[in-house]
Design a protein around this motif. Structure first.
Motif, PDB file in Angstrom:
ATOM      1  N   ASN A  82      52.054  38.322  40.313  1.00  0.00           N
ATOM      2  CA  ASN A  82      51.338  39.575  40.578  1.00  0.00           C
ATOM      3  C   ASN A  82      49.822  39.395  40.614  1.00  0.00           C
ATOM      4  O   ASN A  82      49.079  40.366  40.625  1.00  0.00           O
ATOM      5  CB  ASN A  82      51.742  40.656  39.570  1.00  0.00           C
ATOM      6  CG  ASN A  82      51.298  40.341  38.162  1.00  0.00           C
ATOM      7  OD1 ASN A  82      50.672  39.327  37.895  1.00  0.00           O
ATOM      8  ND2 ASN A  82      51.624  41.223  37.239  1.00  0.00           N
ATOM      9  N   THR A  83      49.374  38.149  40.679  1.00  0.00           N
ATOM     10  CA  THR A  83      47.937  37.883  40.738  1.00  0.00           C
ATOM     11  C   THR A  83      47.304  38.511  41.971  1.00  0.00           C
ATOM     12  O   THR A  83      46.246  39.126  41.888  1.00  0.00           O
ATOM     13  CB  THR A  83      47.666  36.367  40.704  1.00  0.00           C
ATOM     14  OG1 THR A  83      48.233  35.826  39.504  1.00  0.00           O
ATOM     15  CG2 THR A  83      46.185  36.060  40.733  1.00  0.00           C
ATOM     16  N   ALA A  84      47.944  38.370  43.122  1.00  0.00           N
ATOM     17  CA  ALA A  84      47.396  38.946  44.350  1.00  0.00           C
ATOM     18  C   ALA A  84      47.313  40.473  44.246  1.00  0.00           C
ATOM     19  O   ALA A  84      46.348  41.075  44.716  1.00  0.00           O
ATOM     20  CB  ALA A  84      48.222  38.526  45.556  1.00  0.00           C
ATOM     21  N   ALA A  85      48.298  41.084  43.630  1.00  0.00           N
ATOM     22  CA  ALA A  85      48.273  42.539  43.461  1.00  0.00           C
ATOM     23  C   ALA A  85      47.109  42.953  42.561  1.00  0.00           C
ATOM     24  O   ALA A  85      46.430  43.957  42.833  1.00  0.00           O
ATOM     25  CB  ALA A  85      49.602  43.033  42.879  1.00  0.00           C
ATOM     26  N   LYS A  86      46.848  42.195  41.515  1.00  0.00           N
ATOM     27  CA  LYS A  86      45.720  42.494  40.629  1.00  0.00           C
ATOM     28  C   LYS A  86      44.397  42.366  41.383  1.00  0.00           C
ATOM     29  O   LYS A  86      43.507  43.208  41.245  1.00  0.00           O
ATOM     30  CB  LYS A  86      45.720  41.552  39.428  1.00  0.00           C
ATOM     31  CG  LYS A  86      46.858  41.781  38.466  1.00  0.00           C
ATOM     32  CD  LYS A  86      46.841  40.719  37.380  1.00  0.00           C
ATOM     33  CE  LYS A  86      48.056  40.807  36.490  1.00  0.00           C
ATOM     34  NZ  LYS A  86      48.090  39.708  35.509  1.00  0.00           N
ATOM     35  N   PHE A  90      41.580  45.271  42.333  1.00  0.00           N
ATOM     36  CA  PHE A  90      40.175  45.036  41.988  1.00  0.00           C
ATOM     37  C   PHE A  90      39.278  45.233  43.213  1.00  0.00           C
ATOM     38  O   PHE A  90      38.256  45.915  43.142  1.00  0.00           O
ATOM     39  CB  PHE A  90      40.032  43.617  41.421  1.00  0.00           C
ATOM     40  CG  PHE A  90      38.633  43.203  41.100  1.00  0.00           C
ATOM     41  CD1 PHE A  90      38.059  43.533  39.880  1.00  0.00           C
ATOM     42  CD2 PHE A  90      37.881  42.469  42.013  1.00  0.00           C
ATOM     43  CE1 PHE A  90      36.754  43.133  39.585  1.00  0.00           C
ATOM     44  CE2 PHE A  90      36.583  42.078  41.722  1.00  0.00           C
ATOM     45  CZ  PHE A  90      36.013  42.415  40.501  1.00  0.00           C
ATOM     46  N   LEU A  91      39.676  44.652  44.347  1.00  0.00           N
ATOM     47  CA  LEU A  91      38.871  44.761  45.564  1.00  0.00           C
ATOM     48  C   LEU A  91      38.906  46.168  46.154  1.00  0.00           C
ATOM     49  O   LEU A  91      37.882  46.676  46.624  1.00  0.00           O
ATOM     50  CB  LEU A  91      39.344  43.735  46.597  1.00  0.00           C
ATOM     51  CG  LEU A  91      39.097  42.268  46.245  1.00  0.00           C
ATOM     52  CD1 LEU A  91      39.747  41.360  47.271  1.00  0.00           C
ATOM     53  CD2 LEU A  91      37.602  41.974  46.106  1.00  0.00           C
ATOM     54  N   GLY A  95      35.784  49.091  47.267  1.00  0.00           N
ATOM     55  CA  GLY A  95      35.565  49.509  48.634  1.00  0.00           C
ATOM     56  C   GLY A  95      36.030  48.574  49.731  1.00  0.00           C
ATOM     57  O   GLY A  95      35.732  48.805  50.902  1.00  0.00           O
ATOM     58  N   TYR A  96      36.763  47.530  49.387  1.00  0.00           N
ATOM     59  CA  TYR A  96      37.291  46.614  50.399  1.00  0.00           C
ATOM     60  C   TYR A  96      38.593  47.160  50.971  1.00  0.00           C
ATOM     61  O   TYR A  96      39.311  47.897  50.304  1.00  0.00           O
ATOM     62  CB  TYR A  96      37.571  45.239  49.786  1.00  0.00           C
ATOM     63  CG  TYR A  96      36.333  44.470  49.402  1.00  0.00           C
ATOM     64  CD1 TYR A  96      35.757  43.574  50.293  1.00  0.00           C
ATOM     65  CD2 TYR A  96      35.757  44.623  48.150  1.00  0.00           C
ATOM     66  CE1 TYR A  96      34.625  42.849  49.926  1.00  0.00           C
ATOM     67  CE2 TYR A  96      34.626  43.908  47.785  1.00  0.00           C
ATOM     68  CZ  TYR A  96      34.068  43.016  48.685  1.00  0.00           C
ATOM     69  OH  TYR A  96      32.952  42.315  48.328  1.00  0.00           O
TER      70      TYR A  96
END
Length: 129
Positions: A82-86, A90-91, A95-96
């Motif tokens: 789930n690192t990518a989900a975290k 965050f991004l 505003g990304y």
């Protein structure tokens, strides 16, 4: 949330390896792919070709490297990570525009899509010219 809302939200937040490969071939300047996996370099040396390597643990200090005018695609190890989900959350908070690559590097390799091995890259071969 009903099932339709769930699946629409999931489609909004993710991109499959096949779809990303196709989209990036048509409009490569539109996307910024980031490998956000943590861990020792030797275990994460195999990356998706042309991915930027910004481990989650370095994200705060390297945020300036991520363009706001591109769609950010993040990936980690596999469907259990789930690192990518975290990182996506965050991004998004900053505003990304972000999507997670479903299945991570494991799905990409399973499809036999292009990869790079960062351990085989010789820094002296890249003169910067």
């Amino acid at each position: 949330m009903n099932a339709l809302d769930y699946f629409n939200a999931r489609l909004e937040a993710t991109v499959s390896p096949m779809d990303y490969l196709r989209l990036a071939q048509v409009e490569p300047e539109r996307y910024f792919l980031i490998d956000v996996r943590n861990g020792p370099e030797h275990v994460r040396s195999l990356t998706i070709k042309d991915a930027y390597i910004i481990p989650q643990q370095e994200l705060q200090e390297r945020l300036h490297e991520i363009p706001k005018d591109k769609e950010i695609i993040v990936y980690c190890w596999d469907v259990w990570c789930n690192t990518a989900a975290k990182v996506a959350a965050f991004l998004l908070e900053r505003g990304y525009k972000v999507k997670e690559l479903t299945g991570g590097i494991a799905a990409w390799k399973e499809m036999d899509f292009p990869v790079s091995n960062s351990l085989n890259v010789n820094p002296s071969d890249n003169c910067g010219c």
